[in-house]
Structures are given as C-alpha cells and as structure tokens.
Design a protein around this motif. Structure first.
Motif, PDB file in Angstrom:
ATOM      1  N   LYS A 209       0.830  -1.209   0.000  1.00 10.95           N
ATOM      2  CA  LYS A 209       0.000   0.000   0.000  1.00 10.95           C
ATOM      3  C   LYS A 209       0.860   1.252   0.000  1.00 10.95           C
ATOM      4  O   LYS A 209       0.575   2.220  -0.722  1.00 10.95           O
ATOM      5  N   GLU A 210       1.924   1.234   0.788  1.00 15.30           N
ATOM      6  CA  GLU A 210       2.810   2.394   0.866  1.00 15.30           C
ATOM      7  C   GLU A 210       3.512   2.648  -0.468  1.00 15.30           C
ATOM      8  O   GLU A 210       3.609   3.790  -0.935  1.00 15.30           O
ATOM      9  N   LEU A 211       3.964   1.579  -1.106  1.00 15.02           N
ATOM     10  CA  LEU A 211       4.641   1.719  -2.392  1.00 15.02           C
ATOM     11  C   LEU A 211       3.670   2.161  -3.483  1.00 15.02           C
ATOM     12  O   LEU A 211       4.025   2.934  -4.377  1.00 15.02           O
ATOM     13  N   TYR A 212       2.441   1.675  -3.428  1.00 11.74           N
ATOM     14  CA  TYR A 212       1.442   2.044  -4.439  1.00 11.74           C
ATOM     15  C   TYR A 212       1.134   3.538  -4.385  1.00 11.74           C
ATOM     16  O   TYR A 212       1.035   4.205  -5.416  1.00 11.74           O
ATOM     17  N   VAL A 213       1.020   4.064  -3.172  1.00 10.81           N
ATOM     18  CA  VAL A 213       0.710   5.499  -3.006  1.00 10.81           C
ATOM     19  C   VAL A 213       1.846   6.364  -3.533  1.00 10.81           C
ATOM     20  O   VAL A 213       1.626   7.425  -4.118  1.00 10.81           O
TER      21      VAL A 213
ATOM     22  N   SER B 206      12.985  -5.021   1.415  1.00  9.88           N
ATOM     23  CA  SER B 206      13.926  -4.082   0.806  1.00  9.88           C
ATOM     24  C   SER B 206      14.081  -4.372  -0.691  1.00  9.88           C
ATOM     25  O   SER B 206      14.058  -3.451  -1.524  1.00  9.88           O
ATOM     26  N   LYS B 207      14.228  -5.655  -1.030  1.00  9.85           N
ATOM     27  CA  LYS B 207      14.335  -6.036  -2.439  1.00  9.85           C
ATOM     28  C   LYS B 207      13.025  -5.775  -3.189  1.00  9.85           C
ATOM     29  O   LYS B 207      13.031  -5.425  -4.372  1.00  9.85           O
ATOM     30  N   TYR B 208      11.926  -5.949  -2.476  1.00  9.62           N
ATOM     31  CA  TYR B 208      10.612  -5.688  -3.071  1.00  9.62           C
ATOM     32  C   TYR B 208      10.474  -4.213  -3.442  1.00  9.62           C
ATOM     33  O   TYR B 208      10.029  -3.860  -4.542  1.00  9.62           O
ATOM     34  N   ALA B 209      10.915  -3.325  -2.529  1.00  9.75           N
ATOM     35  CA  ALA B 209      10.865  -1.879  -2.807  1.00  9.75           C
ATOM     36  C   ALA B 209      11.811  -1.511  -3.948  1.00  9.75           C
ATOM     37  O   ALA B 209      11.516  -0.614  -4.752  1.00  9.75           O
ATOM     38  N   GLU B 210      12.926  -2.223  -4.032  1.00  9.19           N
ATOM     39  CA  GLU B 210      13.913  -1.940  -5.085  1.00  9.19           C
ATOM     40  C   GLU B 210      13.332  -2.153  -6.485  1.00  9.19           C
ATOM     41  O   GLU B 210      13.684  -1.448  -7.435  1.00  9.19           O
ATOM     42  N   VAL B 211      12.424  -3.127  -6.596  1.00  8.09           N
ATOM     43  CA  VAL B 211      11.775  -3.379  -7.889  1.00  8.09           C
ATOM     44  C   VAL B 211      11.016  -2.140  -8.351  1.00  8.09           C
ATOM     45  O   VAL B 211      11.014  -1.807  -9.535  1.00  8.09           O
ATOM     46  N   TYR B 212      10.375  -1.424  -7.430  1.00  5.79           N
ATOM     47  CA  TYR B 212       9.575  -0.241  -7.774  1.00  5.79           C
ATOM     48  C   TYR B 212      10.422   0.928  -8.257  1.00  5.79           C
ATOM     49  O   TYR B 212       9.900   1.869  -8.849  1.00  5.79           O
ATOM     50  N   LEU B 213      11.728   0.880  -8.027  1.00  9.92           N
ATOM     51  CA  LEU B 213      12.606   1.952  -8.494  1.00  9.92           C
ATOM     52  C   LEU B 213      12.777   1.913 -10.014  1.00  9.92           C
ATOM     53  O   LEU B 213      13.324   2.851 -10.597  1.00  9.92           O
ATOM     54  N   HIS B 214      12.296   0.857 -10.648  1.00  8.73           N
ATOM     55  CA  HIS B 214      12.508   0.684 -12.084  1.00  8.73           C
ATOM     56  C   HIS B 214      11.184   0.544 -12.830  1.00  8.73           C
ATOM     57  O   HIS B 214      11.122  -0.115 -13.869  1.00  8.73           O
ATOM     58  N   THR B 215      10.152   1.177 -12.334  1.00  9.50           N
ATOM     59  CA  THR B 215       8.838   1.077 -12.990  1.00  9.50           C
ATOM     60  C   THR B 215       8.803   1.819 -14.318  1.00  9.50           C
ATOM     61  O   THR B 215       7.983   1.502 -15.190  1.00  9.50           O
ATOM     62  N   LYS B 216       9.677   2.819 -14.515  1.00  6.15           N
ATOM     63  CA  LYS B 216       9.679   3.567 -15.777  1.00  6.15           C
ATOM     64  C   LYS B 216      10.273   2.755 -16.923  1.00  6.15           C
ATOM     65  O   LYS B 216       9.978   3.003 -18.083  1.00  6.15           O
TER      66      LYS B 216
ATOM     67  N   ASP C 273       6.857   8.664  -7.126  1.00 12.33           N
ATOM     68  CA  ASP C 273       7.894   9.443  -6.425  1.00 12.33           C
ATOM     69  C   ASP C 273       9.086   8.529  -6.143  1.00 12.33           C
ATOM     70  O   ASP C 273       9.123   7.805  -5.144  1.00 12.33           O
ATOM     71  N   GLN C 274      10.066   8.550  -7.044  1.00 13.78           N
ATOM     72  CA  GLN C 274      11.235   7.680  -6.908  1.00 13.78           C
ATOM     73  C   GLN C 274      12.040   7.970  -5.637  1.00 13.78           C
ATOM     74  O   GLN C 274      12.613   7.053  -5.041  1.00 13.78           O
TER      75      GLN C 274
ATOM     76  N   ILE D  18      12.086   4.320   1.317  1.00 18.32           N
ATOM     77  CA  ILE D  18      11.485   3.098   1.859  1.00 18.32           C
ATOM     78  C   ILE D  18      12.466   1.939   1.743  1.00 18.32           C
ATOM     79  O   ILE D  18      12.641   1.146   2.682  1.00 18.32           O
ATOM     80  N   GLN D  19      13.139   1.846   0.599  1.00 16.51           N
ATOM     81  CA  GLN D  19      14.090   0.759   0.382  1.00 16.51           C
ATOM     82  C   GLN D  19      15.249   0.831   1.383  1.00 16.51           C
ATOM     83  O   GLN D  19      15.660  -0.190   1.957  1.00 16.51           O
ATOM     84  N   ILE D  20      15.758   2.032   1.607  1.00 15.24           N
ATOM     85  CA  ILE D  20      16.858   2.221   2.577  1.00 15.24           C
ATOM     86  C   ILE D  20      16.379   1.891   3.991  1.00 15.24           C
ATOM     87  O   ILE D  20      17.095   1.256   4.779  1.00 15.24           O
ATOM     88  N   ARG D  21      15.160   2.320   4.310  1.00 19.06           N
ATOM     89  CA  ARG D  21      14.588   2.055   5.645  1.00 19.06           C
ATOM     90  C   ARG D  21      14.461   0.560   5.900  1.00 19.06           C
ATOM     91  O   ARG D  21      14.834   0.064   6.974  1.00 19.06           O
TER      92      ARG D  21
END
Length: 567
Positions: free
Chosen positions: A30-34, A65-75, A38-39, A45-48
């Motif tokens: 939910k946090e990543l979706y919102v 952490s790895k899950y959040a890292e995937v969202y860094l490459h959505t573009k 915003d990279q 979040i990934q660092i946290r």
C-alpha cells in the motif's frame, strides 16, 4: 488489457505462509502504491527496510527491501527483470506471496520477447495461487493468460480465460470487469463480429459511467474504450458515430501531457475515417497537427506511425520531393526500430542467461538434482535464445534482400527516366532544328517578297490581278511559317515556364526581357534569328547576350547555350 500494466503496483495481498510477514508486505505494498510516481520516496522506503534488516537480521526485511527496489525501475519495466529474479532468489519460496508476484512480473516482462517462456512463468504463478485456499489475484492471472492466448491468435482459449477471470473478480471491481468486456469486444473484432464488439464495448463503458467518481486509471481506461468504440463504428460504416467518439478521444489525449502514443493512434484512425469519407480538408488538418507534434515524440514506433500517416497524404499529391523525404525518413526509422528490438532481445537473452547461471551456481551447493533440473532449463533458454537469434538473423537477411530488390527496382526506374530524358532532349533538338529552318525559310521568303515588290515597282507593264495573286501566295507562305514556329514554341511552353522559374530563382538579377532572351539563347538561336523574332537588331541582341553573361557570372568564351541547358 491495459489494466494489467498497473496490476503489479495495484495488488494488495495478505500472507498465507507467515501471517505476520504477509500483513507486513500488505502494508509495504500500500505504501509503495501510493508513492509509485515518487522515486525519491521509494528509495527512502528501500533504505529504511534494509536498515531494519541490518539491525534485526530478519529475512523478512531483506525481502521487503528487495521488493521496494523493484519499484525503483517502474519507468523501464524491462530493467526490472534482474531485480525481480533477485527478489525471488532471496525469498526462496518462504512467502508464496512473493513467489506469485515475482513469477507474474517476469511473465509480463517476457510477454513480447519470449511469449512461450512467459507462459511458463505465468503458469507457475497460477499453480501457486490455485493450490491455496485464498486465491490471491487469481482473476488477474487468468486475465494475463487470456491475453497471452489473444496475442498468439488463439481466440477461443483467450475467451475461456477472460470468462474465468470475469467470474473470479469481486462484484465491486468495476474497472477489471469492464476490462473483461473490452477483451470480449477485441476478440469479436478479430473474428469480424462487429456488432457484438460494439455491444461489449458499450457494456464496458456503461459499467464505468455508472461509477460515481472515477480515479485517474479508470478515466484513462474509459477513454480507451471510447476510442475502440469509435473504430468499431467506423468498421460498421457508421461514420458520424465513429467521428464523434474518435474526436472526443483525440481532444482528451491532446489535453494530457505526454500522451503522444494515444494521440498518434487516434489520429491514424481519424485520418482513415476522413480518407474513407473524402474529407480532404480534415485530412490536411490531421497531418499538419502531426507534423507540428513530431519533434516532441520520442518513441520510434510512434514516429513510424506518424510518418506513415503523413506519407499517405503526400502520396495523394504530386510533390515528389516531400514523398521522397518522408519515405527516406520512414526507412531510417524502421532501421532504428529494428535496432532497438534487437538490442532489447539481446538484453533479455543476456539477463535470462545470467539468471539461469546464477541459479545453477546457487543450487549446486545444496542439491545436485536441482542442478540437473536447472541445466535442462538452461538448455531450454539457450535453444529459445538461438531460435530468437535465428529468427532475427532471418528477418535481417530478408530485410536486406528486400532493400536490395528495392534498390534494383529504383535503378531500373532511374535508367528508364534517363532514357526518357535523352529522348526528350533529342526531341527538343529536333524542334530547335525545325525552328531554325522555319526562320531561315521565312527570311528567304521575305527577301523574295521584297524583291518582287521592287520588280513590280520597276515594271511598266502591270497586271493588277496577277500581282495580287502572287503577293497573296507569298503572304500565305509567311503565315504558314509563323504558324509552325508558334506551334513549336507552344509545345515547349510548359518546359519554358519551368526553365524561367528555375533561372529567375537562381539569378534574380535578370530582367524580364533578359529572361525572355535566355529562352532563345538556350535553343542556340543566332543573334540574327532572335532579332527577327523580337523585331530588333542583331547588334542589340549581342549586347544583351554580353550583359546576361556578366550577370550570370560566366566567362565571355563560355557557351551560353550549354550553361542555360544545365538549369
């Protein structure tokens, strides 16, 4: 079908292997979706999460952490592939949630480049979900499998899975339900069931329009439905309805930033509509708008579609220069598109090989049986890669062959044009020769006419009737010569206009009189012949010739006729 593009970020899942861990992943999702756009926040979040892992040693935080890292490459979703694979490796089936999401994500990434392999990963995700009491996003997995079959033109199997997805969605998931009806419409369209395609699309639109408030994704999907409906009406030859829906979608996409792909696709459909209904002014409006938009478009495939529309318009006219320019541009863009696809295919192949090699090395320390299994999978990947490589090589070879054939055809055309040009030059020379002969004949006839007048004047015996007959005969000869000269000049009037236009543009200092004289000089007429035609002296013509050479910047000894014939 576009709904699947937001699926990975949209899904909210609960745990089934570790209740506490799955609830935590649910919160993270939910946090990543919102913050998906915003990279900077995603990176925080990934660092946290990584810091929590370093402090507690709990593998759950390493996975988050790895899950959040995937969202860094959505573009650039293709770049997600190694990160998703790393996520699956770290998870090691500890949480089925991650296993399903990871396999599903890989299947989506490989959909266009390796559809057979993509289906393998998708089936694995479906197998995970179907084996559980809680069917996590099983409807979306069915949706994806239906789309894979649709892309493979297996429309019957595709429809079966779309129906399964429709029955699996919750009743309040209107966006996805509408998407299923849109998928049914797409299948009917492929099967040429136009009326049924319209009915399904109207049903999908009604589902979303009944919503009290639509979010951004729902609004975008609703507009794509209206666009599809406009095209179906066009196929049904209901041009009024078609134009209404397509213009509505066109104006909507033009008002949005960076919606170039949708703008160009809608413009393509509108152009086809105006072409079918012979609305040339509106065709012109579409092409003018696209030409202004071209510099803002970055996607190569979009540029190709844009220039194909412009090419259609130019091919209706006679501006060969513009047709050649847009054709050369399309050839260049197609080369660029092929190079991009080749690069993407190579990237996917490399990443898949890295994945397999990494997996073999990792599993070798634990179980030799798993190593053998991975080796078989590696062999499959290599075979698939070789097949892809062979297909690409055959495609490139075929393209080169076609280009060579086109070049040979163009050479034949050029040779034919050269022959025609040589024939035209010979014809023009013959005309000039005839003109010279007519001029000489006229001069000689005029001399005889004058001599006869003098003879009559000197003669004391005058037979009036006989003299008049003789004079009328000679005058008639002069008129016939003038008529032949006029016909010769008139035949070349179009060529002369083109010549005068080019000459005046290249040498604007020439006066109208000088331009007219250049026509005669180009035909290599003598000063005496030109003086007869222009009712002036041959001395005046020679003076003009000197002035013209000076203005043209050519030497006195240079043949003016030869120079003028190069223009």
């Amino acid at each position: 079908m576009k709904v699947l593009l937001i699926l990975f970020a949209y899904l909210t899942l609960t745990s089934f292997g570790n209740e506490e861990g799955n609830k935590y992943f649910d919160t993270i999702t939910k946090e990543l979706y919102v913050t998906a756009s915003d990279q900077k926040k995603i990176k925080q979040i990934q660092i946290r999460e990584n810091k929590k892992y370093e402090e507690s040693g709990d593998n759950k935080f390493l996975i988050s952490s790895k899950y959040a890292e995937v969202y860094l490459h959505t573009k650039d979703t293709l770049k997600q592939l190694p990160y998703v694979y790393n996520l699956l490796k770290v998870n090691n089936d500890q949480y089925e949630f991650i296993s399903i999401v990871g396999n599903f994500n890989i299947a989506l990434q490989l959909e266009n480049n390796s559809p057979n392999l993509a289906m393998t990963f998708l089936n694995k995700a479906i197998s995970y979900s179907e084996s559980l009491n809680t069917k996590y996003f099983l409807a979306h997995l069915y949706h994806a499998k239906g789309r894979f079959y649709y892309n493979d033109k297996k429309y019957s199997q595709a429809q079966n899975y779309f129906i399964k997805a429709l029955h699996t969605f919750n009743p309040d998931e209107n966006l996805f339900i509408a998407s299923m009806h849109n998928n049914f419409a797409l299948i009917h369209d492929k099967l040429n069931h136009n009326n049924r395609a319209i009915q399904e699309t109207v049903k999908a639109i009604a589902i979303l329009e009944n919503e009290k408030r639509l979010n951004s994704s729902e609004n975008l999907f609703l507009m794509s439905l209206r666009y599809n409906l406009g095209w179906y009406y066009f196929k049904a030859k209901n041009y009024k309805q078609s134009e209404d829906y397509l213009i509505y979608a066109f104006d909507f996409y033009k008002s949005r930033k960076d919606s170039y792909h949708e703008i160009i696709l809608t413009a393509q459909k509108l152009y086809d509509l105006y072409d079918a209904t012979h609305q040339s002014e509106k065709e012109e409006g579409i092409t003018d708008y696209l030409l202004k938009l071209e510099n803002q478009v970055q996607n190569v495939s979009d540029k190709i579609i844009l220039n194909e529309i412009v090419q259609k318009k130019y091919l209706k006219g006679s501006d060969l220069k513009k047709i050649k320019e847009v054709s050369e541009k399309l050839l260049k863009l197609n080369h660029e598109f092929d190079a991009e696809n080749l690069e993407k295919t190579k990237y996917v192949s490399d990443e898949l090989n890295k994945m397999i090699i990494s997996n073999i090395n990792n599993q070798y320390d634990h179980d030799l049986i798993i190593i053998k299994s991975n080796q078989r999978l590696l062999l499959t990947i290599i075979v698939l890669s070789l097949i892809i490589f062979i297909v690409i090589m055959l495609y490139v070879r075929n393209k080169i062959y076609k280009e060579r054939k086109i070049a040979e055809a163009e050479k034949i055309i050029l040779d034919n044009n050269r022959i025609i040009l040589e024939q035209d030059i010979d014809m023009q020379k013959e005309k000039i020769k005839n003109l010279h002969q007519n001029l000489n004949l006229k001069i000689e006839t005029e001399k005889a006419f004058l001599e006869h007048l003098k003879k009559v004047k000197r003669s004391k015996k005058i037979d009036t009737e006989e003299i008049l007959k003789d004079l009328m005969f000679k005058l008639n000869n002069l008129m016939q010569i003038d008529k032949r000269n006029y016909d010769l000049m008139n035949e070349t009037s179009v060529e002369n206009k083109a010549f005068l236009h080019n000459l005046s543009e290249k040498h604007p200092v020439l006066t109208n009189k000088e331009l007219q004289l250049c026509l005669y000089f180009r035909m290599n007429l003598s000063s005496k012949e030109i003086s007869v035609l222009e009712d002036t002296t041959d001395g005046t013509v020679r003076v003009y010739k000197t002035k013209i050479k000076s203005k043209l910047g050519i030497l006195r000894e240079t043949d003016l006729s030869e120079y003028l014939n190069t223009i």
